[in-house]
Write a protein that holds these residues in place. Structure first.
Motif, short mmCIF file in Angstrom:
data_model
loop_
_atom_site.label_atom_id
_atom_site.label_comp_id
_atom_site.label_asym_id
_atom_site.label_seq_id
_atom_site.Cartn_x
_atom_site.Cartn_y
_atom_site.Cartn_z
N LEU A 155 54.48 122.23 -33.72
CA LEU A 155 55.93 122.44 -33.71
C LEU A 155 56.29 123.69 -32.93
O LEU A 155 57.20 123.69 -32.09
N ALA A 156 55.57 124.79 -33.21
CA ALA A 156 55.86 126.05 -32.53
C ALA A 156 55.49 125.98 -31.06
O ALA A 156 56.28 126.35 -30.18
N VAL A 157 54.28 125.49 -30.78
CA VAL A 157 53.81 125.44 -29.40
C VAL A 157 54.63 124.44 -28.59
O VAL A 157 54.80 124.59 -27.38
N ALA A 158 55.19 123.42 -29.26
CA ALA A 158 56.11 122.49 -28.59
C ALA A 158 57.36 123.25 -28.14
O ALA A 158 57.95 122.93 -27.11
N GLY A 159 57.75 124.24 -28.94
CA GLY A 159 58.87 125.09 -28.53
C GLY A 159 58.59 125.80 -27.24
O GLY A 159 59.46 125.92 -26.36
N PHE A 160 57.35 126.26 -27.07
CA PHE A 160 56.95 126.93 -25.82
C PHE A 160 57.02 125.95 -24.65
O PHE A 160 57.53 126.27 -23.58
N GLY A 161 56.50 124.73 -24.87
CA GLY A 161 56.50 123.74 -23.80
C GLY A 161 57.88 123.16 -23.53
O GLY A 161 58.21 122.83 -22.39
N GLY A 162 58.70 123.04 -24.58
CA GLY A 162 60.02 122.43 -24.42
C GLY A 162 61.10 123.40 -24.00
O GLY A 162 62.23 122.98 -23.70
N ALA A 163 60.79 124.70 -23.98
CA ALA A 163 61.80 125.70 -23.62
C ALA A 163 62.36 125.45 -22.23
O ALA A 163 63.55 125.67 -21.97
N LYS A 164 61.50 124.96 -21.33
CA LYS A 164 61.94 124.70 -19.96
C LYS A 164 63.05 123.66 -19.91
O LYS A 164 64.03 123.82 -19.17
N ALA A 165 62.91 122.61 -20.71
CA ALA A 165 63.91 121.54 -20.71
C ALA A 165 65.27 122.05 -21.18
O ALA A 165 66.32 121.62 -20.68
N ILE A 166 65.27 122.98 -22.14
CA ILE A 166 66.53 123.52 -22.66
C ILE A 166 67.10 124.60 -21.75
O ILE A 166 68.30 124.64 -21.47
N ALA A 167 66.21 125.49 -21.28
CA ALA A 167 66.68 126.65 -20.50
C ALA A 167 67.05 126.30 -19.07
O ALA A 167 67.91 126.97 -18.47
N SER A 168 66.42 125.27 -18.50
CA SER A 168 66.65 124.95 -17.08
C SER A 168 68.11 124.73 -16.74
O SER A 168 68.64 125.36 -15.81
N PRO A 169 68.84 123.84 -17.46
CA PRO A 169 70.25 123.65 -17.10
C PRO A 169 71.10 124.90 -17.32
O PRO A 169 72.07 125.13 -16.59
N ILE A 170 70.73 125.72 -18.31
CA ILE A 170 71.47 126.97 -18.54
C ILE A 170 71.27 127.92 -17.37
O ILE A 170 72.23 128.52 -16.87
N MET A 171 70.02 128.05 -16.91
CA MET A 171 69.74 128.92 -15.78
C MET A 171 70.39 128.40 -14.49
O MET A 171 70.88 129.18 -13.68
N GLU A 172 70.38 127.09 -14.33
CA GLU A 172 70.99 126.50 -13.13
C GLU A 172 72.50 126.71 -13.11
O GLU A 172 73.13 126.69 -12.05
#
Length: 458
Positions: A155-172
Motif C-alpha cells: 500500500l505504501a510503496v504503491a503510493g511511491f509508484g502511483g505518485a506520478k499519476a497524481i502529480a503529473s497533471p498538477i505539474m503540467e
C-alpha cells in the motif's frame, strides 16, 4: 506484542492513522521524483545546458536514494521520528533549492553553478530525503499489519509508484502557469506540509519492544550470515537486475510508444504505466501474503517478463509495428497484434518493477526477522542506487550504438526514433532477467517461515 496492540482502542492506536496514512503522505510526496521527465527538458532550456547534462540530476537522485538508505538505515531502525524529519527537511529543501538554481540559471545562461546546484539539490539533498523517507514507514507498517505485511508495505510503496499519476497533471498545470522555478517553490511547500503531517502521525505500536541486539554493525552482519552470504547476494542481485531492466525499458517507453504509432496517446499510456507500476506494488505484495514462500513472486515476475520480452523479440515487435511511412502517426490493422504485445510488455515490466520493490522488505523479514529489518532493507536498497546509474545509461548506450534513427513528422514537428535500437535493448534485458530467475531459483533459499508452512500443510 500483537495482543497488546489489538486490545488498544482509539485513534492513538489506530493502525491506519499511525502507519498507513503517514506512509502514504510520505511516499506520495517523495514518489514525485519519477515526474522528472515532465520538466527535465524545460530545465535544460531554462539554464542553457543540453538535456544529457541535466539528466544526471535524476540519476544522482536515485543513486543517493539508495546510498542514503544503506548508510542511514541504522538511524531509521533506532528512531523513525528523526529519520522521517530528516526526510521531510531534505526533500522539501532540496526541491526549493532546485527551484532557486533554475531561477539563477535563467538569468545566468549556461552557468556551471546553476547546473552543479541542481545536481546538489535535486540529486544529493533530495536523494537523502528520498532514501530516509522511503525507509521510515516500512517497518512500522509491518509491525502494525503483522498478519498482512505484504498488503501493508504494498500500500505504501504503491503510493511511491502511483505518485506520478497524481502529480503529473498538477505539474503540467503549474509549470506553464507559474514557470518551472516557481513550480518547485510551490511543490516544496505542499510536500513539506504533507510529509511533516506524516512525520507527526507516524508511530510504532504500543507494546512493541525492540529485541536485544549486539553491536549494530555486528548484528546486521551476523543476521545476514544466518542464511549465508550467497542467499543475501541472490536477493540483492535479483533486486538490482529487476530495477535495471525496468529503468532500461521505462526510460525508452515514450519513444517506443511514438515508434509504434501511438504518439497521440503517449500521456494516457504513461498514466496506465504508472497505474500498473502502483498496481504491481500492491497486487504482487498482497498476493505474496497468501503464498508459503514470498520468493515465488519474484519467480513469477521474471518468468512473465522473460516470456513477453521473448514474444516481442521473436516477432521483432517494436521494429515491425513501426510505421515510418506516415510519420509514426498511425498503426496498420496487421500490426495491431504487435502493438498489443509491445504494450503488454511495457505494462508487465512496470508491474514487475513495482512488485519487486514492495516484496523486498517482507522477503527480507521472512528470512532475517524484524530485529534489523530497516538496516538490512536499507543496505539492500543500495541495489537501487547502482541500478539508477546503470539502467538508463545502458539503454541510452544501446539505442545510440545499434540501428539508425528514422525521422517522421507528428503535428508538424519532427519525430526521430530508432526502432532497431529499442529492439536491441530487449536482448540485454532478457539476458538479465534470465540471470535474475536463476538467482531466484538456485541461490535464494526458502525462509524458515516457508519451510514451517510447507511442513504444516503436509
Amino acid at each position: 506484542m500483537s495482543e497488546n496492540v489489538n486490545t488498544q482502542k482509539g485513534w492513538r492506536a489506530n493502525k491506519w492513522i499511525r502507519a498507513a496514512i503517514p506512509a502514504l503522505l510520505l511516499h506520495f510526496s517523495i514518489g514525485t521524483v519519477y515526474c522528472w521527465s515532465l520538466f527535465s527538458e524545460a530545465i535544460s532550456k531554462d539554464i542553457g545546458w543540453d538535456k544529457p547534462a541535466v539528466e544526471w540530476a535524476f540519476s544522482f537522485a536515485i543513486f543517493f536514494l539508495g546510498m542514503s538508505a544503506a548508510f542511514l538505515g541504522g538511524i531509521v531502525e533506532k528512531n523513525i521520528h528523526l529519520s522521517s524529519l530528516i526526510a521531510t527537511i531534505c526533500f522539501a529543501s532540496g526541491m526549493a533549492g532546485t527551484g532557486f538554481f533554475i531561477y539563477y540559471g535563467t538569468h545566468h545562461t549556461h552557468s556551471v553553478l546553476a547546473l552543479i546546484g541542481i545536481y546538489v539539490c535535486y540529486g544529493f539533498i533530495m536523494g537523502v530525503g528520498l532514501g530516509t523517507g522511503y525507509l521510515s514507514p516500512v517497518k512500522t507498517l509491518m509491525l502494525w499489519f503483522e498478519d498482512r505485511k505484504g498488503l501493508a508495505t504494498g500500500l505504501a510503496v504503491a503510493g511511491f509508484g502511483g505518485a506520478k499519476a497524481i502529480a503529473s497533471p498538477i505539474m503540467e498545470w503549474l509549470q506553464p502557469k507559474f514557470g518551472t522555478s516557481k513550480m518547485f517553490y510551490i511543490l516544496a511547500v505542499v510536500y513539506f506540509i504533507m510529509m511533516f503531517i506524516g512525520h507527526l502521525l507516524l508511530k510504532k505500536p504500543e507494546g512493541w519492544v525492540e529485541p536485544a541486539k549486539k553491536d549494530k554493525s555486528e548484528g546486521i552482519i551476523a543476521t545476514i550470515k544466518t542464511k549465508g552470504w550467497a542467499n543475501y547476494i541472490g536477493i540483492w542481485v535479483m533486486f538490482y537486475i529487476n530495477i535495471t531492466c525496468g529503468l532500461a525499458l521505462i526510460s525508452q517507453e515514450k519513444m517506443i510508444v511514438k515508434c509504434i504509432g501511438l504518439a497521440a496517446f503517449a500521456g494516457i499510456i504513461s498514466t496506465f504505466s504508472a497505474i500498473f507500476n502502483a498496481g504491481g506494488r500492491l497486487g504482487f505484495s498482497a498476493w505474496a501474503d497468501s503464498l508459503k514462500d514470498r520468493n515465488t513472486i519474484y519467480k513469477l515476475i521474471f518468468i512473465l517478463s522473460i516470456a513477453l520480452t521473448a514474444l516481442v523479440m521473436v516477432t521483432n515487435g517494436i521494429k515491425n509495428a513501426a510505421n515510418p511511412a506516415d510519420g509514426f502517426t498511425s498503426i496498420s490493422v496487421q500490426n495491431a497484434v504487435l502493438v498489443v504485445l509491445v504494450l503488454a510488455l511495457i505494462f508487465m515490466v512496470n508491474a514487475g518493477y513495482g512488485g519487486g520493490f514492495s516484496n523486498v522488505p517482507t522477503l527480507l523479514s521472512d528470512h532475517y526477522g524484524m530485529g534489523n529489518i530497516s538496516a538490512i532493507h536499507g543496505i539492500t536498497l543500495s541495489a537501487w542506487a547502482f541500478a539508477g546509474l546503470s539502467g538508463n545509461q545502458m539503454a541510452t548506450w544501446i539505442v545510440g550504438k545499434f540501428g539508425k534513427p528514422v525521422t517522421g513528422t507528428l503535428h508538424g514537428e519532427e519525430v526521430i526514433v530508432n526502432p532497431t535500437g529499442y529492439q536491441y535493448v530487449l536482448y540485454a534485458t532478457i539476458a538479465l532477467y534470465i540471470v535474475a530467475l536463476c538467482m531466484s531459483l538456485f541461490l535464494v533459499k526458502k525462509s524458515d517461515k516457508a519451510i514451517a508452512a510447507e511442513k504444516a500443510a503436509k
